[in-house]
Write an enzyme that holds these catalytic residues in place. Sequence first.
Site, PDB file in Angstrom:
ATOM      1  N   LYS A   1      -7.384   4.682   3.506  1.00 22.14           N
ATOM      2  CA  LYS A   1      -6.350   3.636   3.576  1.00 22.14           C
ATOM      3  C   LYS A   1      -6.884   2.407   4.300  1.00 22.14           C
ATOM      4  O   LYS A   1      -6.426   1.284   4.068  1.00 22.14           O
ATOM      5  CB  LYS A   1      -5.087   4.178   4.234  1.00 22.14           C
TER       6      LYS A   1
ATOM      7  N   THR B   1      -0.679   0.296   7.355  1.00 26.30           N
ATOM      8  CA  THR B   1      -1.977  -0.324   7.625  1.00 26.30           C
ATOM      9  C   THR B   1      -2.181  -1.573   6.777  1.00 26.30           C
ATOM     10  O   THR B   1      -2.844  -2.520   7.210  1.00 26.30           O
ATOM     11  CB  THR B   1      -3.117   0.684   7.375  1.00 26.30           C
TER      12      THR B   1
END
Length: 338
Positions: free
Chosen positions: A188, A245
């Site tokens: 990610k 994120t």
Amino acid sequence: MKVAILGSGSWGTAISLILNDNNCDVAMWSKFEEEAEQVRKTRKTPFLKDVIIPDEITVTSDADEAIEGAKAAIIAVPSYAIRDTAALFAKKLDVGGVVICMSKGIEKDTSSLFTPILKDTFGKDARIAALSGPTHAEEVSRKMPTACVAASEDISVAMSVQNLLMNDYFRVYTTTDVIGVELGAALKNVIAIGAGICAGLGVGDNTKAMLITRGLAEIAELCVKMGGHKETLAGLAGLGDLLVTCMSVHSRNRSAGIYIGEGLSAQEAMKKVGAVVEGYYAAAAAKDLSEKMNADMPICLETYKVLYEGKSPKAAMLDLMSRSRRSEQTSGAEIWVI
């Protein structure tokens, strides 16, 4: 119960606050005596400037003092320090103690996930778990409601981590899919750099949503080929961590991407962020793993080219948009079926 926190950065500090609230005896270890001394004197850390570290939490650079009597060791160091940190503490932890890895990334030179490294170091019978999810330390330290996933091949170990950490503002789920949780945690960061690049280029929400969704499909495809479960990527360790994120102002990876999109080189961007940008190292690992596992990961590959080969972000975007026609359900894009 004593718990040793191996790492005194933002995440190590935040998790020490949780454990202190849970009435644990907490010892937080820093590799650097100067840093440990400063925290002891001020009860503050530069990583979480508004946080006061309670006096009950021991802060030390002495490895023996940190680990002596601990029934659990929580690893919260950058990816490049995982192996050395594990080696330093492997013979010091009490037999039967739990090792919980909260670091998110992939080892730079080997493209290895962290759990195999910890097994090699602590021994095949060690009780090891990985913890991941949308857990920005800045918010956890302020007791904002947060949820994450504890993963271990032994569900009883995952449940012991759940019991150790869970309280009224920090919720912990369990799974046995360690590969899915660790891959989601690492990759990610690569997609978040790409999302930041999009923001730096000034593109709209459509583009960002496309990147996040297709990025998740890439992670899911690699996950399945490595033996993990694609359903894990639809949960907190996958979609949850990816969203936070890619979108949060707290994300170092997103911030680095923004600077790159605005015209800085990768090295200039990371210097401006002023902290470890794990997605930079994970991008190289993603390229390596995608080639080894024959996984189609164009977003990760184009991000790699921008970071390591100096490719123009605009050229990378154009190449992604100009790929051949295909169905959405021909790869890991079909993440779950309802």
